[in-house]
Enzyme design. Structure first.
Site, mmCIF file in Angstrom:
data_model
loop_
_atom_site.group_PDB
_atom_site.id
_atom_site.type_symbol
_atom_site.label_atom_id
_atom_site.label_comp_id
_atom_site.label_asym_id
_atom_site.label_seq_id
_atom_site.Cartn_x
_atom_site.Cartn_y
_atom_site.Cartn_z
ATOM 1 N N LYS A 1 10.747 3.822 2.641
ATOM 2 C CA LYS A 1 10.564 5.239 2.330
ATOM 3 C C LYS A 1 11.114 5.592 0.941
ATOM 4 O O LYS A 1 12.108 5.020 0.493
ATOM 5 C CB LYS A 1 11.277 6.109 3.387
ATOM 6 N N GLU B 1 0.851 -1.197 0.000
ATOM 7 C CA GLU B 1 0.000 0.000 0.000
ATOM 8 C C GLU B 1 0.880 1.238 0.000
ATOM 9 O O GLU B 1 1.892 1.273 0.698
ATOM 10 C CB GLU B 1 -0.845 0.078 1.283
ATOM 11 N N ASP C 1 0.886 10.403 3.152
ATOM 12 C CA ASP C 1 1.528 11.373 4.030
ATOM 13 C C ASP C 1 0.452 12.278 4.616
ATOM 14 O O ASP C 1 0.115 13.317 4.066
ATOM 15 C CB ASP C 1 2.548 12.176 3.222
ATOM 16 N N CYS D 1 16.900 46.335 -21.909
ATOM 17 C CA CYS D 1 17.447 45.387 -20.939
ATOM 18 C C CYS D 1 17.789 44.065 -21.627
ATOM 19 O O CYS D 1 16.921 43.429 -22.245
ATOM 20 C CB CYS D 1 16.429 45.159 -19.824
ATOM 21 N N CYS E 1 11.908 45.733 -13.719
ATOM 22 C CA CYS E 1 12.914 46.553 -14.381
ATOM 23 C C CYS E 1 12.187 47.410 -15.406
ATOM 24 O O CYS E 1 11.346 46.910 -16.163
ATOM 25 C CB CYS E 1 13.928 45.650 -15.074
ATOM 26 N N LYS F 1 2.246 4.630 1.268
ATOM 27 C CA LYS F 1 2.245 5.215 2.609
ATOM 28 C C LYS F 1 1.807 6.659 2.444
ATOM 29 O O LYS F 1 2.565 7.507 1.966
ATOM 30 C CB LYS F 1 3.629 5.126 3.235
ATOM 31 N N CYS G 1 18.131 47.588 -12.058
ATOM 32 C CA CYS G 1 18.158 46.262 -12.672
ATOM 33 C C CYS G 1 19.575 45.680 -12.668
ATOM 34 O O CYS G 1 20.522 46.358 -13.084
ATOM 35 C CB CYS G 1 17.640 46.373 -14.102
ATOM 36 N N TYR H 1 -6.812 1.890 6.367
ATOM 37 C CA TYR H 1 -5.758 0.898 6.167
ATOM 38 C C TYR H 1 -5.685 -0.187 7.228
ATOM 39 O O TYR H 1 -4.855 -1.085 7.117
ATOM 40 C CB TYR H 1 -4.389 1.530 5.943
ATOM 41 N N CYS I 1 20.613 45.685 -16.677
ATOM 42 C CA CYS I 1 20.759 46.890 -17.510
ATOM 43 C C CYS I 1 20.841 48.171 -16.690
ATOM 44 O O CYS I 1 20.956 49.253 -17.249
ATOM 45 C CB CYS I 1 19.616 46.976 -18.508
HETATM 46 S S1 IVH Z 1 -0.326 0.730 8.844
HETATM 47 C C1 IVH Z 1 0.451 -1.264 12.707
HETATM 48 N N1 IVH Z 1 -0.677 1.608 6.411
HETATM 49 O O1 IVH Z 1 2.347 5.697 8.704
HETATM 50 C C2 IVH Z 1 0.455 -0.570 11.431
HETATM 51 N N2 IVH Z 1 0.167 3.096 8.048
HETATM 52 O O2 IVH Z 1 4.815 5.351 10.213
HETATM 53 C C3 IVH Z 1 -0.086 0.760 11.513
HETATM 54 N N3 IVH Z 1 0.515 5.378 7.201
HETATM 55 O O3 IVH Z 1 0.988 6.078 11.916
HETATM 56 C C4 IVH Z 1 -0.005 1.591 10.314
HETATM 57 N N4 IVH Z 1 -0.154 4.999 5.154
HETATM 58 O O4 IVH Z 1 -0.204 7.240 9.964
HETATM 59 C C5 IVH Z 1 -0.272 1.891 7.656
HETATM 60 N N5 IVH Z 1 -1.085 2.267 4.223
HETATM 61 C C6 IVH Z 1 -0.683 2.555 5.469
HETATM 62 C C7 IVH Z 1 -0.253 3.844 5.831
HETATM 63 C C8 IVH Z 1 0.177 4.078 7.128
HETATM 64 C C9 IVH Z 1 0.301 5.910 6.009
HETATM 65 C C10 IVH Z 1 1.059 6.124 8.372
HETATM 66 C C11 IVH Z 1 0.244 5.960 9.631
HETATM 67 C C12 IVH Z 1 1.188 5.464 10.684
HETATM 68 C C13 IVH Z 1 2.505 5.841 10.090
HETATM 69 C C14 IVH Z 1 3.579 4.912 10.602
#
Ligand code: IVH
Length: 677
Positions: free
Chosen positions: A317, A116, A120, A435, A429, A118, A411, A228, A414
């Site tokens: 990451k 999945e 932000d 220029c 300018c 991650k 400027c 999630y 020029c």
């Molecule tokens: S699972 C026990 N799935 O990442 C597992 N976390 O660094 C719990 N996050 O606090 C998290 N996307 O806020 C999971 N697809 C995803 C996620 C995800 C973002 C964030 C979440 C968590 C943090 C951990």
């Protein structure tokens, strides 16, 4: 509706319908009714609720607007702790995660992983009791969070009541609340226009929007929630695999990530990581990595946890999109319209996948807003194709010898005075084509694809030509000889010949391209097209005053002023004449072709007419460039209804689709306004 039972069932029906349409729209992204139908049902419910306030329930779709502000958030204890994730930063890290799994599991040959993105954003816990949203909470320290129920209720992709059947008595859904990139840009744009503070990135914007004691503010922010995992779960059973659990949550009304996938073994994980890495910039939301989870829930149980993180999952990451570095100096660049832009020279830093050593500081207001000084440690953000930005400073690390950024009064290229127009953030300018910087930019624009489209004449070549003194203006381009060009760096006889041929070919152009290529301020392609269609030829355009310029679609007083001003200046007229003498030419636009103010609009004409004949009305609309169609569809711009026929089926359809309508009198006025009647 006096019967209380009947009233209740009407209420329930409306709420069910609205909750269902909400789910189709925000969660499935597949609405089954037009927006207007949703609005109509919503309005009905609101009216009913205002007559019977005692029947308003928390799961009513009208309750997403946010309530009165709280004085503070109360605390929430998480019965099942909200964990965090271990991080991996390299393929090796991921491989050692895999080895740890293999060591612990007896039969490790084929491990199935859920992958999945991650997201932000901000982790959230949502508690449903008997299908009703009871409470929303932040993660906090994992054991205790804050009660943000009022705020989460305003988020449209969070169901107020679970959909479908088979959900347990108590269900805690966990997921991420985030702000899509587009919403973030729009929010910041609005803040900029209002002179307010902008958000550094979508994550901060999501956090700031959620941390509002006044949920009405949260309601106005474009937030989404993606599920999630599941926390508490009483009275029911769950499928055996994590991905199936998420599919189940989707059916109960939650958004889940469409990129989610199941792969086998760590090689599958690595492949997914690469694929999503390539896709990262084009996703509509920010992600900072990939989460890999052992998909089998029984295996998850076996693996268990270490301190604050599960053994069965890891976050790999992506390279960071924000980094810290030092601001070494600020230089000032001069653009085509003379705008003087401060550019930060940075200690080179690897961010967003490239090494960044320059970032824009936009203008004086932005410098003040950031409070940045030379020598400061700054946070640089580079996300996707967006040019790198300085988003904030680390004030605590300011060195004693930090110096203020001084805007030049003249400027840097020029030496002409730089002026700031009151009310405008931009400093300019005043040198115009004297220029060198503005001249170069003007020539680059002239040669660009949407302008004169001179193949092979890129930015670098223009700079060389100007720096070598071979050209001073756009007209000089057409006096270039192959032998001169061939001498230049990275050129040779062949590429020089090609350039001369491209210049020759560009001489035959269109009026609108030519107008656009002149680089008049605020005259983009669309405006150039509008002007060329309206005036048809250069003499008519030059003769036009500011008032008549404003007759062109989308030309207001500011643009009209820039156009008139440009065409008043002797040196511009000389440049145009020189270009024409050099052979640049186009076909003027005839009167018939010219005046098409209704181009791209589709009209439907219906009902009986008394002031003009219906066919005549159609012909005149077509003369103004409009299309005239026989039936109403979403593409229709306007329906003209004769004889006040409000029971006419085309009129009704227009109303349903929210399409503009017009009476015969209004049509006559429109035709007169455009001079065809
Ligand atoms: S699972 C026990 N799935 O990442 C597992 N976390 O660094 C719990 N996050 O606090 C998290 N996307 O806020 C999971 N697809 C995803 C996620 C995800 C973002 C964030 C979440 C968590 C943090 C951990």
């Amino acid at each position: 509706m006096s019967n209380p039972l009947e009233l209740q069932s009407k209420f329930d029906e409306l709420k069910n319908q609205l909750n269902y349409h909400n789910y189709r729209y925000y969660v499935l992204d597949d609405p089954t009714v037009p927006d207007i139908e949703y609005d109509r049902l919503f309005q009905q419910l609101k009216e009913l609720e205002s007559q019977h306030p005692e029947l308003v329930t928390p799961d009513s779709p009208t309750q997403r607007v946010g309530e009165a502000p709280l004085s503070a958030f109360s605390q929430v204890a998480h019965e099942v702790p909200m964990l965090s994730l271990d991080n991996a930063f390299s393929d090796e890290d991921l491989e050692s995660f895999n080895r740890r799994l293999q060591d612990r599991l007896k039969n490790p040959d084929d491990i199935e992983f859920a992958c999945e993105p991650k997201l932000d954003g901000i982790a959230v816990s949502l508690l449903y009791v008997n299908g009703q949203l009871e409470r929303g909470a932040t993660r906090g320290d994992g054991t205790t969070g804050e009660d943000i129920t009022q705020n989460v209720r305003t988020i449209t992709s969070i169901p107020l009541r679970l959909m479908g059947e088979g959900y347990p008595e108590v269900l805690e859904v966990r997921g991420e609340i985030y702000m899509p990139k587009q919403g973030f840009e729009r929010l910041n744009q609005k803040a900029r226009e209002a002179g307010e503070k902008t958000f550094v990135n979508p994550r901060n914007a999501a956090a700031g929007s959620l941390r509002q004691l006044d949920a009405r503010i949260t309601a106005s922010r474009p937030l989404q929630m993606c599920a999630y995992s599941v926390g508490r779960f009483d009275g029911g059973s769950l499928p055996e695999r994590h991905t199936e659990v998420l599919e189940q949550l989707h059916q109960w009304g939650f958004l889940i990530n469409p990129e989610m996938a199941v792969v086998h073994n760590i090689s599958g994980c690595l492949e997914y990581y690469r694929r999503l890495g390539e896709k990262r910039d084009s996703l509509p939301y920010d992600i900072d990595g990939i989460v890999f989870k052992v998909n089998n829930l029984a295996l998850q149980q076996t693996l268990g946890f270490v301190s604050r993180a599960p053994r069965w999952a890891i976050a790999y990451k992506f390279p960071a999109q924000e980094e810290m570095t030092q601001l070494l100096s600020v230089e000032f660049q001069v653009g085509r319209t003379g705008a003087v832009t401060p550019v930060a020279r940075l200690n080179p830093v690897f961010v967003g996948g490239v090494t960044v050593s320059n970032a824009t500081l936009h203008n004086r207001d932005e410098i003040n807003r950031l409070g940045v000084m030379v020598g400061d440690t700054v946070v640089v953000r580079r996300a996707g194709d967006v040019i790198p930005q300085v988003v904030s400073i680390v004030k605590s690390q300011r060195p004693a010898d930090a110096s203020e950024i001084v805007f030049p009064e003249t400027c840097p290229v020029c030496d002409s005075p730089v002026e700031t127009v009151p009310g405008e953030a931009v400093a300019r300018c005043t040198g115009g084509l004297i220029c060198g910087a503005q001249r170069k930019e003007a020539i680059k624009h002239f040669a660009s694809r949407k302008a004169m489209d001179i193949d092979g004449l890129g930015d670098k070549l223009v700079e060389q030509l100007v720096d070598e003194g071979l050209i001073h203006s756009v007209a000089d381009l057409y006096r270039l000889e192959a032998s001169q060009v061939a001498e230049l760096e990275r050129m040779g006889p062949k590429s020089a010949e090609n350039l001369i041929a491209a210049l020759e070919a560009s001489k035959s152009t269109s009026f609108e391209r030519f107008l656009y290529s002149l680089g008049i301020r605020e005259v983009g392609e669309a405006t150039a097209r509008g002007l060329s269609r309206y005036f048809g030829n250069l003499d008519a355009l030059i003769a036009a005053n500011e008032e008549s310029l404003q007759k062109v679609d989308d030309v207001g007083p500011v643009v009209a002023h820039f156009v008139a001003e440009f065409l008043r200046q002797e040196h511009n007229l000389e440049a145009i004449e020189a270009l024409q003498k050099a052979g640049v030419h186009w076909d003027d636009i005839s009167v018939e072709e010219r005046h098409e103010p209704l181009a791209d609009q589709t009209y439907v004409v219906t009902g009986s007419f008394s002031l003009i004949k219906r066919d005549e009305a159609k012909k005149l609309l077509q003369q103004l460039g409009a299309k005239v169609a026989g039936s109403v569809s979403a593409k229709t711009h306007c329906v003209v209804v004769g004889g006040g026929a409000t029971n006419n089926s085309k009129y009704v359809k227009a109303q349903e689709l929210g399409i503009q309508t017009m009476t015969e009198e209004e049509l006559v006025a429109l035709l007169q306004e455009h001079g065809v009647l």
